[in-house]
Scaffold this motif. Sequence first.
Motif, short mmCIF file in Angstrom:
data_model
loop_
_atom_site.label_atom_id
_atom_site.label_comp_id
_atom_site.label_asym_id
_atom_site.label_seq_id
_atom_site.Cartn_x
_atom_site.Cartn_y
_atom_site.Cartn_z
N VAL A 106 10.19 7.65 -15.48
CA VAL A 106 9.02 7.07 -14.82
C VAL A 106 9.36 6.69 -13.57
CG1 VAL A 106 9.68 4.74 -15.64
CG2 VAL A 106 7.14 5.61 -15.93
N ASP A 107 8.13 6.83 -12.72
CA ASP A 107 8.27 6.35 -11.38
C ASP A 107 8.24 4.83 -11.28
OD1 ASP A 107 7.92 5.85 -8.75
OD2 ASP A 107 5.91 6.81 -8.60
N PRO A 108 9.20 3.88 -10.68
CA PRO A 108 9.28 2.80 -10.72
C PRO A 108 8.21 1.98 -9.72
CG PRO A 108 11.12 3.81 -9.38
CD PRO A 108 10.48 4.82 -10.02
N VAL A 109 7.88 2.79 -8.66
CA VAL A 109 6.79 2.30 -7.83
C VAL A 109 5.30 2.12 -8.53
CG1 VAL A 109 5.65 2.58 -5.73
CG2 VAL A 109 8.02 2.82 -5.78
N ALA A 110 5.23 3.21 -9.28
CA ALA A 110 3.96 3.36 -10.02
C ALA A 110 3.97 2.32 -11.03
CB ALA A 110 3.69 4.67 -10.50
N ILE A 111 4.88 2.07 -11.88
CA ILE A 111 4.91 1.02 -12.82
C ILE A 111 4.76 -0.44 -12.23
CG2 ILE A 111 6.39 -0.15 -14.72
CD1 ILE A 111 5.29 2.58 -15.44
N GLU A 290 0.81 1.55 -2.13
CA GLU A 290 1.58 1.84 -1.17
C GLU A 290 2.80 1.33 -1.26
OE1 GLU A 290 0.68 0.65 2.74
OE2 GLU A 290 -0.97 -0.60 1.85
N SER A 291 4.00 1.81 -0.52
CA SER A 291 5.33 1.12 -0.76
C SER A 291 5.78 0.73 0.71
CB SER A 291 6.50 2.00 -1.23
OG SER A 291 6.62 3.44 -0.73
N LEU A 292 6.44 -0.48 0.89
CA LEU A 292 6.91 -0.86 2.27
C LEU A 292 8.36 -1.34 1.92
CD1 LEU A 292 4.06 -3.08 3.89
CD2 LEU A 292 4.78 -0.69 4.27
N PRO A 293 9.06 -1.11 2.94
CA PRO A 293 10.66 -1.93 2.77
C PRO A 293 10.67 -3.28 2.84
CG PRO A 293 10.40 -0.75 4.98
CD PRO A 293 9.11 -0.54 4.37
N LEU A 294 11.61 -3.88 2.16
CA LEU A 294 11.66 -5.27 2.04
C LEU A 294 11.65 -6.05 3.33
CD1 LEU A 294 11.99 -7.43 -0.12
CD2 LEU A 294 14.46 -7.22 0.20
N ARG A 295 12.11 -5.52 4.54
CA ARG A 295 12.07 -6.25 5.75
C ARG A 295 10.60 -6.42 6.27
NH1 ARG A 295 14.06 -0.95 6.92
NH2 ARG A 295 12.74 0.28 7.90
N TRP A 301 2.84 -9.67 3.00
CA TRP A 301 2.22 -10.84 2.67
C TRP A 301 0.80 -11.16 3.28
CZ3 TRP A 301 5.35 -12.87 -1.28
CH2 TRP A 301 4.91 -14.19 -1.64
N ARG A 302 0.90 -10.71 4.75
CA ARG A 302 -0.35 -11.02 5.39
C ARG A 302 -1.37 -10.25 4.93
NH1 ARG A 302 -2.91 -8.44 9.02
NH2 ARG A 302 -1.35 -6.91 9.27
N ARG A 303 -1.38 -8.82 4.72
CA ARG A 303 -2.40 -8.19 4.26
C ARG A 303 -2.56 -8.31 2.70
NH1 ARG A 303 0.01 -2.29 4.69
NH2 ARG A 303 -1.93 -1.77 3.79
N GLN A 304 -1.91 -8.90 1.84
CA GLN A 304 -2.42 -9.42 0.81
C GLN A 304 -3.30 -10.46 0.79
OE1 GLN A 304 -2.10 -8.12 -2.60
NE2 GLN A 304 -3.45 -9.68 -2.84
N ARG A 305 -2.97 -11.32 1.72
CA ARG A 305 -3.70 -12.81 1.84
C ARG A 305 -4.87 -12.37 2.42
NH1 ARG A 305 -0.50 -14.97 5.31
NH2 ARG A 305 -1.70 -14.42 7.14
N GLU A 306 -5.08 -11.25 3.57
CA GLU A 306 -6.21 -11.15 4.39
C GLU A 306 -7.25 -10.24 3.46
OE1 GLU A 306 -4.85 -9.93 8.06
OE2 GLU A 306 -4.38 -11.97 8.82
N GLY A 307 -6.74 -9.76 2.33
CA GLY A 307 -7.55 -8.65 1.62
C GLY A 307 -7.59 -7.41 2.58
N THR A 308 -6.71 -6.99 3.35
CA THR A 308 -6.74 -5.52 4.09
C THR A 308 -5.83 -4.64 3.49
OG1 THR A 308 -5.05 -6.43 5.78
CG2 THR A 308 -7.34 -6.95 6.20
N ALA A 309 -5.22 -4.97 2.45
CA ALA A 309 -4.45 -4.05 1.74
C ALA A 309 -5.34 -2.80 1.07
CB ALA A 309 -3.35 -4.59 0.62
N THR A 310 -4.78 -1.79 1.24
CA THR A 310 -5.57 -0.51 0.56
C THR A 310 -5.39 -0.51 -0.85
OG1 THR A 310 -3.99 1.08 1.33
CG2 THR A 310 -5.98 0.77 2.73
N GLY A 311 -4.35 -0.99 -1.58
CA GLY A 311 -4.18 -1.17 -2.95
C GLY A 311 -2.89 -1.96 -3.30
#
Length: 317
Positions: A106-111, A290-295, A301-311
């Motif tokens: 199973v795809d860990p990112v999808a889960i 979408e996935s991003l590296p931990l760094r 965090w900023r995109r989640q807070r501002e509501g600009t994340a596409t998913g």
Amino acid sequence: MRAIEIQEPGRPPVPVERDAPEAVRGETLIKVTAAPVTPLDLLCASGTSYFGRPRTPYVPGVQGVGTVEGEPVWFATSAGMAPGDGSMAEVARVPEGSLVRLPSGVDPVAIAALGLSAIAAHQALTWRGELVAGEQVLVLGAGGVVGQAAVQLARLAGARRVVAGARSAAARERAELAGADAVVTLDTEDVAELAARFAAVADGPIDLVLDPLFGVPAAAAARTLRPGGRLVNLGSSASETCPIDSATLRGKSLRLLGYTNNELTPEQRAASLTLISEQVLLGNLSVTHESLPLREAEEAWRRQREGTATGRIVLIP
């Protein structure tokens, strides 16, 4: 090990190097492969949630996916809600009872993207909402992660028709991609107008409403329910209050039901996660992510807070 820390409530996380946690009795070390950034993570880290001010510094992340001795698992943590660290590190230490074994391949990112949001959608539909095959479902906020999952899970549970409500053009597109039969635009504060829009695309009265919004959308949705219909509320993204009129409630003997993941037993949570992972493997369930590296956690965090994340943004340690 690489990790991120909340060093001060209300401030974004910062990358750090930490000693890896050591195994202790009753807990398990997990090599983390995916950790989603969720609204709950930001709420806990704000220092203003009903959980109180978190003890800092701590590693955030209320859930994640990883491996134990090479076997894939999903896990939950109490990071930000109680002292201790979460999933946003290379290694996490969690109580053994918080693990759910995942099927191989199973795809860990999808889960990770689905996680607790999909669990909420599934249990709100089935356990609280008592969805029966052949019923018609209305999903509010259907462009969000909970809503996208709910549209698909309602269909998998046998709903004959799924109507969706979403505000922005992008959210409406996500609801359509999730498989909604019809999508209504939530761009009015007029309860009667919005109720008329729902009724126009529904195939008769609605049996069950899944509501992560509350406010005007919930009041309008309640007017579309059949006598004895159910509305399950699991959020207040639109408003903390709702103008549902007494005549609608009494005239149809409606049931308004609250939902929280905190009421689930470990067995309920594991059953939902098992079904979710099976459907992911079959290609029947997914949400925009979408996935991003931990760094790049501060940017996530900023995109989640501002509501600009596409998913859903998923961090990869």
